[in-house]
Structures are given as structure tokens and as C-alpha cells.
Design a protein around this motif. Structure first.
Motif, PDB file in Angstrom:
ATOM      1  N   ASP A 155      38.312  30.664  34.717  1.00 30.80           N
ATOM      2  CA  ASP A 155      38.167  29.271  35.145  1.00 30.80           C
ATOM      3  C   ASP A 155      38.243  29.150  36.660  1.00 30.80           C
ATOM      4  N   GLN A 200      35.042  30.274  37.997  1.00 26.43           N
ATOM      5  CA  GLN A 200      34.022  29.269  37.686  1.00 26.43           C
ATOM      6  C   GLN A 200      34.069  28.138  38.701  1.00 26.43           C
ATOM      7  N   LYS A 201      35.269  27.726  39.110  1.00 27.37           N
ATOM      8  CA  LYS A 201      35.389  26.668  40.104  1.00 27.37           C
ATOM      9  C   LYS A 201      34.804  27.088  41.447  1.00 27.37           C
ATOM     10  N   GLN A 258      32.215  28.673  41.966  1.00 24.27           N
ATOM     11  CA  GLN A 258      30.757  28.543  41.952  1.00 24.27           C
ATOM     12  C   GLN A 258      30.310  27.151  42.378  1.00 24.27           C
ATOM     13  N   THR A 275      32.299  34.731  44.118  1.00 24.80           N
ATOM     14  CA  THR A 275      32.551  34.066  42.843  1.00 24.80           C
ATOM     15  C   THR A 275      32.873  35.080  41.753  1.00 24.80           C
ATOM     16  N   LYS A 309      32.570  38.056  36.355  1.00 26.75           N
ATOM     17  CA  LYS A 309      32.014  36.787  36.793  1.00 26.75           C
ATOM     18  C   LYS A 309      31.776  35.923  35.568  1.00 26.75           C
ATOM     19  N   PRO A 310      32.295  34.705  35.542  1.00 27.92           N
ATOM     20  CA  PRO A 310      32.145  33.869  34.350  1.00 27.92           C
ATOM     21  C   PRO A 310      30.699  33.478  34.108  1.00 27.92           C
ATOM     22  N   GLY A 311      30.417  33.064  32.881  1.00 27.05           N
ATOM     23  CA  GLY A 311      29.057  32.668  32.516  1.00 27.05           C
ATOM     24  C   GLY A 311      28.175  33.841  32.165  1.00 27.05           C
ATOM     25  N   ASP A 358      31.585  36.432  28.155  1.00 29.38           N
ATOM     26  CA  ASP A 358      32.955  36.033  28.483  1.00 29.38           C
ATOM     27  C   ASP A 358      33.910  36.337  27.339  1.00 29.38           C
TER      28      ASP A 358
END
Length: 390
Positions: free
Chosen positions: A159, A162-163, A165, A234, A253-255, A350
Motif C-alpha cells: 500500500d 502504491q501511494k 505511484q 515506486t 512493485k504493487p499492481g 500481488d
């Protein structure tokens, strides 16, 4: 004039006689005018002179500090009281007290259905609806820490990345507000790298067991030659190899952006020439490494994709369109000789990253890619036998 007997003892000075002193006083009285008293009578020389009046201290036009003012006291003059002098000094000005509005407890209780014995002990302040405060108030992950065991990645870490980004959050002001969140996420990442290193050294003995500080990359971006001026990356990343921060590359890396990459990316001119020379001499070891069933399962078929996308070691952006200089365009290994990078990438979801056994999943992929890494290492360091001709 009368004669006076002198002492037979020699001396530099002689004491005056009483008659001589009396004569000198009479001569002085005749030569000086008589002083008048306040009542009109003459003052004789035998009168005691009155004490001089005490002089008042001069007041300077410039205001001086109270610490520098001192009361002068003389033995024959009137003594001044230091407390009286201090009363004349200007007193320092005090800042006016702020007036506080009294709180009416009756107003707080109005409109509330309070039972017997209940009372209002505080006021709930609403979160800001605009500005930086609103952005922080909406970042719920900062206020719901969910710690995980060492060697595991939590949802909080993803999270936080993610922020980053979001361009509104990827700045130094927001980063200072969430510094404690970053420290916790960084600690999780270091613990994971430390645990994964122990697993990786069992898969590939050539990888030394280095501490995390020698493997992880900084989160700060180099923006000197980039149009993107956001200061932070990120993702969290680390590299593992025989020499430390090179070789197998892992990034979170998220996503769906988490990946494991291995091989040789954009080698130098001398290294690339050595690899191409080895390919012309014996390409079979490299072809076997990229054509094994497990390798194809994770990285795709060892050929160019029909849509031009990346597949296996082919399809990179720096791949040549024509044959390299000095090599026949109809060479049987022209597909390998056109490559400028010899690297593969496998991505993870993820949900896989958050799995407690994710480091074992990474180790499985690292074991599959190990033959390619060792082959490229040997091609760079070992020159081919020039006695054999192609």
C-alpha cells in the motif's frame, strides 16, 4: 633674624619651626580676600570648610540597560539607595495575555441524550476535507499496522508503494509525514532480503551470503537526466550475484509489477564482443540454457514473438535490426548475435508476493535461471579456443 641651633646629624630635609609656619599663615591671610558667610560675617581661616553638596548623577539622553547603571557612592558624599534608583528605571513590557473564550459545558451537553452520571469529556474534530491533511486522513493504511513475521511482505508495504505511484504523494513533504511508515516498510524489505539470501545461497553456491545493506537499492531516484522529477522510486529492489549488487535482480512493485530478472543487461562493448565471439565459436550451451522445459515455462519460447513483445531473451528494445558489423546476415546463429542484452524477466501477482512462502517461489525461479547466469559468466571471463575454426 634669630639664629636656630641645627642638629649635628646630617639629613636631606629639615623640619620647619613652629614660628616659620605661623609667619607663612599670616602672609597667606593678608594676600587672600576674606570669604563672606551667608549671614554677612567674615569667615576666618580657622573655620572648618563645609562639606560639598552631593552631586546628582547625570542622566544620559540615551537609554542604557539597567544592568549597566551603577550607583556611585563616595566616602564624603551622601550614599544613594540602590532600590530607589531601580524604581526610576523603565520596566520591561510584557506581552499581553491572549484572551481565551470560556467553554460553556451546557452548550456541549445540548442535543445529547446523556444518562445519569454521564458527561462530555472531549470533542470529536472532523478530518480536513482539502489540502495535505485530507490526503493523510484518507491514507487509512498508516493507522492500521499489520505486522508480519520476518521474511514476509505485508499489505502495508504494498500500500505504501502504491501511494508513491500517485504524483501528489511522491514528494518530499508527503514523505516526511509518512516517514515512520516508510521505516517500517523498509525494515520488512530488509528482513525479507536477509531471509531470501539464505535460501538463494542454497540454490546457487556462487552467490555469497552478503548482508542486506550490500544488496538492496536506495528508494531515491536519480532525476538529473530524467523528465520525471518525482524524487522516489515506486518499488523496493535488490540484486544478488557473485560480486554483490549485480546479477539476479528482484523488485517488488504493487499492481503486478513485482518481478525477478536475471542475465546480462546492456553489457559494455568489450563484454558484448566477447559474448558474440563465444556464440560464434560454440552457441550450444547458451541454446540449451534458454530451451529447457522449465525455462520455457517461466520465460517463454526461445524465439521472437510474432507481435514483437518480449519473450525469453529476445524482443528487448536495444536488439539490433540488422546483423552486427563484420558478421554475415545469413549466419546460423544470427538471432543470438543480434541481441545486445541477454536477460529474462518473470513477473508475480500481488497475491503471490503476500504469500508466506514467497521466498521459496523466488528461489524456484532462480534455480531455473541459474544455467543461463552461469553460462553468461563463463562467456565473459573465459575466452574461446582460437585454434578451432567455425
Amino acid at each position: 633674624m634669630s639664629l636656630r641651633a641645627r642638629s649635628t646629624k646630617s639629613s636631606y630635609f629639615e623640619s620647619p619651626d613652629a614660628s616659620d609656619v605661623e609667619d607663612a599663615l599670616k602672609r597667606k591671610a593678608k594676600s587672600t580676600p576674606k570669604r563672606k558667610r551667608n549671614d554677612g560675617t567674615d569667615a576666618s581661616d580657622t573655620d572648618v570648610a563645609p562639606k560639598p553638596k552631593a552631586k546628582k548623577p547625570r542622566q544620559s539622553s540615551k537609554k542604557s540597560s539597567p544592568r549597566k547603571k551603577k550607583a556611585k557612592v563616595e566616602s564624603d558624599e551622601e550614599e544613594y539607595n540602590s532600590d530607589d534608583l531601580d524604581d526610576d528605571l523603565p520596566k520591561p513590557k510584557r506581552s499581553p495575555k491572549k484572551k481565551t473564550k470560556p467553554i460553556d459545558d451546557d452548550d456541549d451537553d445540548e442535543g445529547l441524550d446523556l444518562k445519569a452520571g454521564q458527561k462530555v469529556v472531549g470533542v470529536v474534530i472532523e478530518a480536513p476535507k482539502s489540502g495535505q491533511g485530507a490526503l493523510l486522513a484518507n491514507s487509512n493504511y498508516m493507522f492500521s499496522p499489520r505486522p508480519v513475521p520476518a521474511g514476509q511482505i505485508s499489505k502495508n508495504t504494498l500500500d505504501f508503494l502504491q501511494k508513491l505511484q500517485d504524483p501528489k504523494c511522491n514528494d518530499r513533504e508527503w514523505y516526511r509525514w509518512v516517514d515512520s511508515v516508510y521505516r517500517q516498510a523498509e525494515k520488512e524489505w530488509k528482513d525479507f532480503v536477509d531471509a531470501f539470501t539464505d535460501v538463494l545461497t542454497g540454490v546457487d553456491p556462487e552467490v555469497p551470503p552478503l548482508p542486506p545493506k550490500d544488496l538492496i537499492h536506495r528508494i531515491y531516484r536519480d532525476v538529473r537526466f530524467s523528465n520525471d522529477k518525482t524524487p522516489y522510486k515506486t518499488n523496493f529492489s535488490a540484486s544478488f550475484s557473485r560480486s554483490g549488487r549485480k546479477g539476479i535482480f528482484a523488485a517488488f512493485k504493487p499492481g503486478g509489477g513485482s518481478l525477478l530478472a536475471a542475465g546480462l543487461w546492456c553489457p559494455g562493448k568489450n563484454e558484448l564482443d566477447t559474448i558474440r565471439h563465444n556464440i560464434q565459436h560454440d552457441p550450444q550451451r547458451l541454446r540449451d540454457a534458454i530451451s529447457s522445459p522449465d525455462f520455457v515455462k517461466y520465460f517463454g519460447e526461445p524465439k521472437r514473438a510474432s507481435d514483437g513483445s518480449r519473450q525469453n531473451i529476445f524482443g528487448s528494445e536495444d536488439e539490433l535490426k540488422v546483423a552486427p558489423k563484420g558478421i554475415d546476415k545469413n549466419h546460423q546463429d544470427i538471432d543470438l548475435l543480434k541481441c545486445r542484452s541477454f536477460a529474462v524477466i518473470h513477473r508475480f501477482l500481488d497475491s503471490e508476493v503476500l504469500d508466506p512462502d514467497f521466498k521459496e517461489t523466488l528461489a524456484t525461479v532462480a534455480e531455473v535461471v541459474r544455467p543461463l547466469v552461469h553460462c553468461l559468466n563463463d562467456m565473459i571471463t573465459i575466452a574461446p579456443d582460437n585454434d578451432d575454426n567455425d
